[in-house]
Design an enzyme around this catalytic site. Structure first.
Site, PDB file in Angstrom:
ATOM      1  N   GLY A  86     -18.422   3.695 111.241  1.00 45.75           N
ATOM      2  CA  GLY A  86     -18.974   3.310 110.165  1.00 45.75           C
ATOM      3  C   GLY A  86     -18.068   2.044 108.671  1.00 45.75           C
ATOM      4  O   GLY A  86     -16.683   1.516 109.320  1.00 45.75           O
ATOM      5  N   ARG A  89     -14.408  -0.585 105.674  1.00 43.83           N
ATOM      6  CA  ARG A  89     -13.933  -1.650 104.442  1.00 43.83           C
ATOM      7  C   ARG A  89     -15.023  -2.730 104.259  1.00 43.83           C
ATOM      8  O   ARG A  89     -14.521  -3.837 103.276  1.00 43.83           O
ATOM      9  CB  ARG A  89     -12.323  -2.456 104.543  1.00 43.83           C
ATOM     10  CG  ARG A  89     -12.513  -3.052 106.213  1.00 43.83           C
ATOM     11  CD  ARG A  89     -11.340  -3.675 106.496  1.00 43.83           C
ATOM     12  NE  ARG A  89     -11.180  -4.713 107.839  1.00 43.83           N
ATOM     13  CZ  ARG A  89     -11.118  -5.561 108.805  1.00 43.83           C
ATOM     14  NH1 ARG A  89     -10.677  -6.247 107.223  1.00 43.83           N
ATOM     15  NH2 ARG A  89     -10.716  -5.519 109.240  1.00 43.83           N
ATOM     16  N   LYS A 109     -16.169  -7.683 102.129  1.00 48.57           N
ATOM     17  CA  LYS A 109     -14.925  -7.166 103.253  1.00 48.57           C
ATOM     18  C   LYS A 109     -14.001  -7.428 103.044  1.00 48.57           C
ATOM     19  O   LYS A 109     -13.578  -8.201 102.394  1.00 48.57           O
ATOM     20  CB  LYS A 109     -15.216  -7.993 104.841  1.00 48.57           C
ATOM     21  CG  LYS A 109     -14.983  -7.981 105.829  1.00 48.57           C
ATOM     22  CD  LYS A 109     -14.628  -8.015 107.269  1.00 48.57           C
ATOM     23  CE  LYS A 109     -14.115  -7.949 108.411  1.00 48.57           C
ATOM     24  NZ  LYS A 109     -13.957  -9.002 109.441  1.00 48.57           N
ATOM     25  N   ASP A 121      -7.371   1.637 104.539  1.00 48.26           N
ATOM     26  CA  ASP A 121      -6.721   1.493 102.587  1.00 48.26           C
ATOM     27  C   ASP A 121      -8.635   0.897 102.204  1.00 48.26           C
ATOM     28  O   ASP A 121      -8.481   0.487 100.974  1.00 48.26           O
ATOM     29  CB  ASP A 121      -5.843   0.314 102.413  1.00 48.26           C
ATOM     30  CG  ASP A 121      -5.982  -0.902 103.110  1.00 48.26           C
ATOM     31  OD1 ASP A 121      -6.534  -1.170 103.903  1.00 48.26           O
ATOM     32  OD2 ASP A 121      -4.214  -1.611 103.196  1.00 48.26           O
ATOM     33  N   ASP A 248     -19.805  -1.245 118.304  1.00 44.98           N
ATOM     34  CA  ASP A 248     -19.614  -1.947 117.280  1.00 44.98           C
ATOM     35  C   ASP A 248     -18.952  -2.769 116.605  1.00 44.98           C
ATOM     36  O   ASP A 248     -19.666  -3.138 115.558  1.00 44.98           O
ATOM     37  CB  ASP A 248     -18.682  -0.679 116.181  1.00 44.98           C
ATOM     38  CG  ASP A 248     -17.517  -1.105 117.024  1.00 44.98           C
ATOM     39  OD1 ASP A 248     -17.033  -0.604 117.845  1.00 44.98           O
ATOM     40  OD2 ASP A 248     -16.232  -1.498 115.909  1.00 44.98           O
ATOM     41  N   ASN A 249     -19.280  -3.798 117.239  1.00 48.56           N
ATOM     42  CA  ASN A 249     -19.065  -5.357 116.778  1.00 48.56           C
ATOM     43  C   ASN A 249     -20.232  -5.636 117.213  1.00 48.56           C
ATOM     44  O   ASN A 249     -19.236  -7.454 117.868  1.00 48.56           O
ATOM     45  CB  ASN A 249     -17.514  -6.180 117.625  1.00 48.56           C
ATOM     46  CG  ASN A 249     -16.646  -4.934 116.317  1.00 48.56           C
ATOM     47  OD1 ASN A 249     -16.979  -4.540 115.208  1.00 48.56           O
ATOM     48  ND2 ASN A 249     -15.247  -4.747 116.577  1.00 48.56           N
ATOM     49  N   ASP A 258     -18.001  -9.915 113.209  1.00 36.05           N
ATOM     50  CA  ASP A 258     -16.748  -8.912 113.446  1.00 36.05           C
ATOM     51  C   ASP A 258     -15.817  -9.761 113.921  1.00 36.05           C
ATOM     52  O   ASP A 258     -14.681  -9.274 115.069  1.00 36.05           O
ATOM     53  CB  ASP A 258     -17.029  -7.252 114.140  1.00 36.05           C
ATOM     54  CG  ASP A 258     -17.730  -6.641 112.597  1.00 36.05           C
ATOM     55  OD1 ASP A 258     -17.684  -7.356 111.693  1.00 36.05           O
ATOM     56  OD2 ASP A 258     -17.007  -5.476 113.245  1.00 36.05           O
TER      57      ASP A 258
HETATM   58  P1  AMP Z   1     -13.144  -3.481 113.501  1.00 30.60           P
HETATM   59  O1  AMP Z   1     -12.630  -3.560 115.328  1.00 30.60           O
HETATM   60  O2  AMP Z   1     -12.057  -4.926 112.393  1.00 30.60           O
HETATM   61  O3  AMP Z   1     -14.028  -4.220 113.440  1.00 30.60           O
HETATM   62  O4  AMP Z   1     -12.412  -2.513 113.058  1.00 30.60           O
HETATM   63  C1  AMP Z   1     -12.544  -0.465 113.608  1.00 30.60           C
HETATM   64  C2  AMP Z   1     -13.162   0.192 112.410  1.00 30.60           C
HETATM   65  O5  AMP Z   1     -12.463   0.059 111.808  1.00 30.60           O
HETATM   66  C3  AMP Z   1     -14.991   0.350 111.446  1.00 30.60           C
HETATM   67  O6  AMP Z   1     -15.454   1.457 111.568  1.00 30.60           O
HETATM   68  C4  AMP Z   1     -13.383  -0.714 111.075  1.00 30.60           C
HETATM   69  O7  AMP Z   1     -14.592  -0.263 109.176  1.00 30.60           O
HETATM   70  C5  AMP Z   1     -12.488   0.683 110.437  1.00 30.60           C
HETATM   71  N1  AMP Z   1     -11.510  -0.697 109.202  1.00 30.60           N
HETATM   72  C6  AMP Z   1     -11.070  -1.764 109.431  1.00 30.60           C
HETATM   73  N2  AMP Z   1      -9.499  -1.750 108.816  1.00 30.60           N
HETATM   74  C7  AMP Z   1     -10.153  -0.794 107.902  1.00 30.60           C
HETATM   75  C8  AMP Z   1      -9.322  -0.723 106.415  1.00 30.60           C
HETATM   76  N3  AMP Z   1      -8.411  -1.420 105.982  1.00 30.60           N
HETATM   77  N4  AMP Z   1      -9.696  -0.125 106.232  1.00 30.60           N
HETATM   78  C9  AMP Z   1     -10.537   1.200 106.592  1.00 30.60           C
HETATM   79  N5  AMP Z   1     -11.754   1.318 107.801  1.00 30.60           N
HETATM   80  C10 AMP Z   1     -11.396   0.007 108.583  1.00 30.60           C
HETATM   81 MG    MG Z   2     -16.153  -4.096 113.189  1.00 30.26          MG
END
Ligand code: AMP
Ligand code: MG
Length: 484
Positions: A86, A89, A109, A121, A248-249, A258
């Site tokens: 989900g 951030r 974002k 965070d 998810d990306n 992403d």
């Molecule tokens: P990503 O690989 O950056 O697309 O992120 C994978 C998952 O980690 C997704 O569910 C993002 O929403 C979550 N995520 C990434 N960075 C953060 C953050 N700083 N705080 C909270 N959730 C994060």
């Molecule tokens: Mg992502």
């Protein structure tokens, strides 16, 4: 004039998302506003720059008509299924209808914690925000389907990564934020009703022609396969490495989404990996087509209840749809390489010409973008063979190759290759330099100049000549880090 939001995703059932107001930040400062994109979206750029607009872009105020939500999704991360990810951030402010009548998401974002933040965070650091802004806008200028960047603000707060870094919030614009992982979220919960609603929403929004098909959900799946095959080809043709092709990306709309530890190839090598978290090379440059197919197979599994009258029929339909990926990808890739070589039609011998040229690049570690550009200049009569010879290490087979290439490319218009082989790509060392200047000296001039260079990637400007060059050995960036 404030934004007129609509919120079709927020009208879906509650289990699709969580209502999530952004968390205000201390001292928002607008650094960049994308005025041409604002115009395309029918938004008032002056309002976006006003204190009210900046408050919205920073998450300090919720604009009238906006229903901020974070969306639910699951996903395979590096091959391992995670049933609940989900938006951890990211917060969707709402949708707008752009000038062309298309629905576009407006998302912040880095706007604070959500129901899906897990240990995170909910924030973003300035560096990854600048990288996403530069690379997504460069991709758009290259004509590649992508999410866009409307603005970014500094928050006046620090985020703690390995060290404290300036915090920032990116405003991202997307056709939608529906991912393969969104389907997986409902599939793993055996929520067939939600799957159907999600598929219908995706059809209405992205693939309206599928609604007319005998099996609209199968037609949706086939359309996503086609879009993903095309997209990956577009990536390969400019040397783009996404870096984290987790399910998810991957956007159902077929946009690049992403941007994390993404990067462009300098030297041509299909095994190239930049991402610091991809030790195994799963998402290496040359693996991207097979990973796209792997991801689409996961989508097939998730959509199975929608694809046929019973499981057997659904599996058969899914398999024959997936079988279309490889030939479609191959045909688009071969045609794309032929275009890069200035060949009008693709014959078997042209495919060989392409393979041989890439072998030459690989053998000499030649720069992918610059060498194609040098060949384009040769074709346009703007240069002799000397620069190309140097780039290809004075390879003894070059003359033979050039002779065959000349015979095939002679009929193509002189400017044709210059129009498909960019002079400027967002090279890693340039992005890194722009980030360092901003982070350490609050100097955004290198960012602005790089952004200006990338806005017209096919148009050479003498004052930007140095931006064509690959990094010097000491400038080379070996690893890129996730935005997290
Ligand atoms: P990503 O690989 O950056 O697309 O992120 C994978 C998952 O980690 C997704 O569910 C993002 O929403 C979550 N995520 C990434 N960075 C953060 C953050 N700083 N705080 C909270 N959730 C994060
Ligand atoms: Mg992502």
């Amino acid at each position: 004039m404030p934004i007129t939001f609509d919120n079709s995703y927020a009208r879906l059932p509650e289990r699709f998302f969580a209502l999530t107001p952004p968390t205000p930040v201390k001292a928002p400062r607008l650094v960049k506003l994308n005025r041409p994109l604002a115009a395309e979206l029918g938004l008032d750029a002056d309002w976006l720059e006003s204190p009210e607009g900046v408050a919205m872009l920073a998450g300090n105020a919720i604009a009238a008509g906006s229903t901020p939500i974070s969306t639910a999704y699951a996903g395979h991360q590096f091959g391992n299924f995670v049933p609940q990810l989900g938006d951890g951030r990211a917060i969707l402010l709402g949708e707008v209808l752009d000038r062309a009548g298309s629905r576009r998401d407006i998302q912040l974002k880095g706007a604070g914690r959500t129901r899906y933040s897990r240990g995170g965070d909910g924030r973003a650091a300035l560096g990854p925000v600048m990288r996403e802004y530069l690379v997504s806008e460069a991709m758009a200028a290259l004509g590649i389907p992508t999410t866009r960047s409307l603005a970014f603000v500094l928050t006046g707060e620090h985020v703690l990564r390995d060290e404290p870094l300036p915090g920032a919030i990116l405003t991202r614009v997307a056709a939608s934020h529906i991912r393969i992982g969104t389907f997986q979220f409902f599939a793993t919960r055996q929520d067939a009703e939600a799957l159907r609603q999600l598929a219908d929403h995706a059809i209405a929004r992205h693939y309206p022609a599928a609604a007319e098909a005998a099996n609209p959900h199968l037609a949706l799946f086939e359309a996503v396969i086609a879009a993903q095959a095309e997209l990956v080809v577009r990536w390969l043709l400019v040397g783009f490495i996404h870096g984290v092709m987790n399910t998810d990306n991957m956007s159902i709309a077929g946009e690049t989404i992403d941007y994390g530890p993404c990067a462009f190839l300098d030297a041509y090598d299909p095994a190239t990996v930049f991402s610091s978290i991809d030790a195994g090379g799963r998402y290496a440059y040359g693996n991207q087509p097979s990973i796209a197919l792997w991801n689409l197979t996961r989508l097939a599994e998730a959509m199975l209840p929608l694809l046929g009258a019973d499981t057997d029929a659904a599996v058969e339909a899914a398999q024959s749809a997936l079988a279309a990926f490889a030939p479609r990808y191959r045909a688009a890739y071969d045609a794309g390489i032929a275009r890069k070589l200035g060949l009008a039609v693709v014959e078997e011998a042209d495919v060989t010409l392409g393979v041989e040229f890439l072998e030459l690049l690989g053998r000499h570690g030649s720069d992918f973008t610059l060498t194609f550009r040098q060949l384009s200049r040769l074709h346009a009569g703007q240069a002799d063979t000397a620069p190309l010879r140097t780039a290809l290490g004075d390879d003894p087979t070059l003359d033979d190759w050039l002779e065959r290439w000349r015979a095939r490319s002679a009929g193509t218009a002189p400017g044709a290759m210059l129009a498909v082989n960019p002079a400027y790509i967002p090279r890693n060392h340039r992005i890194e330099a722009a980030i360092v200047a901003a982070q350490e000296r609050d100097d955004f001039a290198p960012f602005e100049e790089l952004h200006a260079v990338l806005a017209n990637p096919f148009e050479e400007r003498p004052e930007f000549a140095a931006y064509e060059n690959p990094p010097e050995p000491h400038e080379r960036v070996r690893a890129t880090f996730c935005g997290t």
